[in-house]
Design an enzyme around this catalytic site. Sequence first.
Site, short mmCIF file in Angstrom:
data_model
loop_
_atom_site.label_atom_id
_atom_site.label_comp_id
_atom_site.label_asym_id
_atom_site.label_seq_id
_atom_site.Cartn_x
_atom_site.Cartn_y
_atom_site.Cartn_z
N PRO A 1 0.83 -1.21 0.00
CA PRO A 1 0.00 0.00 0.00
C PRO A 1 0.86 1.26 0.00
O PRO A 1 2.05 1.18 0.32
CB PRO A 1 -0.78 -0.11 1.32
CG PRO A 1 -0.48 -1.42 1.90
CD PRO A 1 0.70 -1.99 1.22
N PRO A 2 0.29 2.39 -0.36
CA PRO A 2 1.06 3.63 -0.37
C PRO A 2 1.60 3.97 1.01
O PRO A 2 0.95 3.69 2.01
CB PRO A 2 0.03 4.69 -0.79
CG PRO A 2 -1.12 3.94 -1.34
CD PRO A 2 -1.10 2.58 -0.76
N ASP B 1 -21.52 5.93 10.55
CA ASP B 1 -21.72 4.64 11.21
C ASP B 1 -22.45 3.69 10.27
O ASP B 1 -22.11 2.52 10.15
CB ASP B 1 -22.57 4.81 12.48
CG ASP B 1 -21.93 5.76 13.47
OD1 ASP B 1 -20.70 5.90 13.41
OD2 ASP B 1 -22.66 6.36 14.28
N LYS C 1 8.17 1.77 0.28
CA LYS C 1 8.76 1.11 -0.89
C LYS C 1 9.87 1.96 -1.50
O LYS C 1 10.99 1.48 -1.72
CB LYS C 1 7.68 0.84 -1.95
CG LYS C 1 6.61 -0.12 -1.47
CD LYS C 1 5.58 -0.41 -2.54
CE LYS C 1 4.77 0.80 -2.92
NZ LYS C 1 3.96 1.34 -1.81
N THR C 2 9.55 3.20 -1.75
CA THR C 2 10.57 4.09 -2.31
C THR C 2 11.73 4.23 -1.34
O THR C 2 12.90 4.24 -1.74
CB THR C 2 9.95 5.47 -2.62
OG1 THR C 2 8.80 5.27 -3.43
CG2 THR C 2 10.93 6.34 -3.36
N HIS D 1 -22.54 4.47 21.59
CA HIS D 1 -21.50 3.60 21.02
C HIS D 1 -20.70 2.93 22.13
O HIS D 1 -20.50 1.72 22.14
CB HIS D 1 -20.50 4.43 20.19
CG HIS D 1 -21.01 4.86 18.85
ND1 HIS D 1 -21.51 3.99 17.94
CD2 HIS D 1 -21.04 6.09 18.27
CE1 HIS D 1 -21.86 4.66 16.84
NE2 HIS D 1 -21.58 5.95 17.03
N THR E 1 4.15 2.81 2.67
CA THR E 1 4.72 1.79 3.55
C THR E 1 6.23 1.72 3.44
O THR E 1 6.87 0.90 4.09
CB THR E 1 4.15 0.40 3.21
OG1 THR E 1 4.18 0.24 1.80
CG2 THR E 1 2.74 0.26 3.72
N GLU F 1 -22.54 9.35 21.34
CA GLU F 1 -21.22 8.75 21.58
C GLU F 1 -21.26 7.77 22.74
O GLU F 1 -20.66 6.69 22.68
CB GLU F 1 -20.17 9.84 21.84
CG GLU F 1 -19.90 10.76 20.66
CD GLU F 1 -19.55 10.02 19.38
OE1 GLU F 1 -18.98 8.91 19.45
OE2 GLU F 1 -19.88 10.54 18.29
P1 ADP Z 1 5.78 4.34 -0.77
O1 ADP Z 1 5.65 2.93 -0.28
O2 ADP Z 1 4.45 4.91 -1.12
O3 ADP Z 1 6.82 4.52 -1.81
P2 ADP Z 1 7.57 5.95 0.73
O4 ADP Z 1 8.73 5.04 0.70
O5 ADP Z 1 7.61 7.10 -0.18
O6 ADP Z 1 6.23 5.14 0.52
O7 ADP Z 1 7.37 6.43 2.23
C1 ADP Z 1 6.99 7.73 2.55
C2 ADP Z 1 7.59 8.15 3.87
O8 ADP Z 1 7.03 7.41 4.95
C3 ADP Z 1 9.08 7.87 3.95
O9 ADP Z 1 9.80 8.92 3.44
C4 ADP Z 1 9.29 7.71 5.44
O10 ADP Z 1 9.46 8.95 6.06
C5 ADP Z 1 8.00 7.13 5.93
N1 ADP Z 1 8.08 5.67 6.07
C6 ADP Z 1 7.32 4.78 5.42
N2 ADP Z 1 7.62 3.52 5.79
C7 ADP Z 1 8.63 3.62 6.69
C8 ADP Z 1 9.38 2.66 7.46
N3 ADP Z 1 9.16 1.34 7.35
N4 ADP Z 1 10.33 3.12 8.28
C9 ADP Z 1 10.54 4.44 8.41
N5 ADP Z 1 9.88 5.38 7.72
C10 ADP Z 1 8.92 4.99 6.88
ZN ZN Z 2 -21.62 7.44 15.62
MG MG Z 3 6.71 5.48 -3.57
#
Ligand code: ADP
Ligand code: ZN
Ligand code: MG
Length: 640
Positions: A233-234, A533, A238-239, A458, A236, A455
């Site tokens: 997922p975005p 909800d 990867k980059t 809930h 996390t 609230e």
């Molecule tokens: P994507 O998976 O979308 O490529 P990025 O690598 O760009 O995500 O992560 C965005 C930012 O989130 C990173 O620059 C970092 O600051 C933070 N981040 C995400 N995952 C981690 C991780 N496992 N450890 C530390 N920082 C993280």
């Molecule tokens: Zn509610």
């Molecule tokens: Mg990325």
Amino acid sequence: MREIKDAGQKPPKKPLIFYYLIALLVLFLLNALVFPSLMSPKVVEVSYNEFLNMIDEGQVKQVALEESSGQLVFLADVSEEGAETAADSGQYGIFKTGIWPDDGQRLLEQLRSDPDIQFTAEIPTQSNPLLSFIMTWILPVFFFILIGELLSRWMMKRMNKQMGGGFGNAMSFGKSGAKVYVEETETGVTFADVAGQEEAKESLKELVDFLHEPEKYAKIGAKLPKGALLVGPPGTGKTLLAKAVAGEAKVPFFSISGSEFVEMFVGMGAAKVRDLFKQANEKAPCIVFIDEIDAIGKKRDAGGLSGNDEREQTLNQLLAEMDGFDARRGVVMLAATNRPESLDSALLRPGRFDRRIPVELPDLAGRIAILKVHAKDVKLGDDVNWDLIARATAGASGAELANIVNEAALRAVRQGRNVVMQEDLEESVETVIAGAQRKNAVVSTSEKKIVSYHEIGHALVAAMQSHSAPVTKITIVPRTSGALGYTMQVDEGEKMLMSRTEIYNKIATLTGGRSAEELIFGKENMTTGASNDIEQATKLARAMITRYGMSDEFDMTAMETVQNQYLGGDTSLTCAPETASKVDAMVTQIIKEAHEKAMKILKENEGKLHELAAYLLEKETITGEEFMKILERSEGQTRE
Ligand code: ADP
Ligand code: ZN
Ligand code: MG
């Protein structure tokens, strides 16, 4: 080049000669005004009388006859302290004096015989001509070239950015072929900066190791995968992981985003791919990283209109190049995407991106580690408890966690503190989850009262059922997200699975808010406050039937498929219309039952509902402990 000109892309340059002229002018000015005083020592002309005076005062140290002018050049100590500091040549001045009126020869003899005055052949009043030539002409020219070069590179970069790489590159088309502007980065990121994601790191470490010692692998006959695909997922990391690989590998790292291949002109994308691999092969061992590869790697459609010719060509070129290069030379391909299901299967087959490295949302331990990594440079108070924060952020990505830490630090600054306290972190968790507090939103008292009951409804339903996460906070402070209040529940441990009972109880809890409104204010006075909800409850109930196989009627039949696992998880229906209408009826049934259950719980605890709602209305925010204390006071309700 025609299309480019027609598109209004005039070359933005003035004729080059213009710049050269300016440079030359500046050079002349410099030479005329600045350099002479720097280059040759300053010579002061003194009168003959002054010269005699200086001799009398013992200031003259060296004398020479300058043949070209017939003048007497002499070195004199003109420092205040005189002889004591005379060793320092900076204290000497060079003087000249004109033709002397009396007999020159006698003066010279007199000077010669004076033991304090040395007679030398020459006192240089002009510096080394070669050196001065270099300093005044060669060096500045060199400087100008350097500055010009730097400037033009900077402009290229900027142009590339502004035009998204598109036109900037297009302009060089025809001259030198398509160019890929790769970063050969020095990222400075290492594996230590990536928290959690241990499996992904292991996998990537192997690749790095391979680049360092390919013989080790060759000896045993092991072949490393040509490419690894980071999916998840975005946000996390990867980059970030790819950058860490670059930081660790100490080999050239070509980084390019998939979208940079997407071009206006057919064939350009393919040319860029070719160029990229040509460069990579020259620089082997190296790593090529294609971020967001789904931009070029989308499935090629079968049949229909021949969609996007350009994209297909680019993809085909990429596939061909990946077959073409020899992994043993040490070119490792990395790619990242959050839409793996949309990738062309040819990209994923063995010999291409055959290693898939999942980069999932962090678990509890991972979240703690990520929070700590990002808090490394943040000053923390003594009361910070990462465990609590991490538990309250189940499902948050690394990027969100990084954001939470930063928001907390900003809040601490706003409050004039110099350390980040637990309360800052808790507040920023809520900000990220529910939006910032709307301090000056005006909510009328009667509405506040409704929200309080809602609230507490809930919270009460949650507390009175087993298998539901404990309530940790209830608030009726409005948020920028539009929520007028919310109840926070945090699981004690990490939850991977949910049982049928748990889902069912969760639906009941979600209906608890509206139930309380109905019970206290009557059915005709129910409000719109429950819309979120309702949405959530419906989604859960539907998923129970169509995806989790939790209904008797349909058993383990899948009736919905998830379209993109990592992006919101939208689903599409895959059943016949009759089945769909049956599913709808069953969803309604589940929700009705849950609603009735919630009503029953609240009716049984109406006294507590009033008591707690009044307390919340007064306090606006109460903690889970306060809630439980009031709930357990006297009466002693039995848990279901
Ligand atoms: P994507 O998976 O979308 O490529 P990025 O690598 O760009 O995500 O992560 C965005 C930012 O989130 C990173 O620059 C970092 O600051 C933070 N981040 C995400 N995952 C981690 C991780 N496992 N450890 C530390 N920082 C993280
Ligand atoms: Zn509610
Ligand atoms: Mg990325």
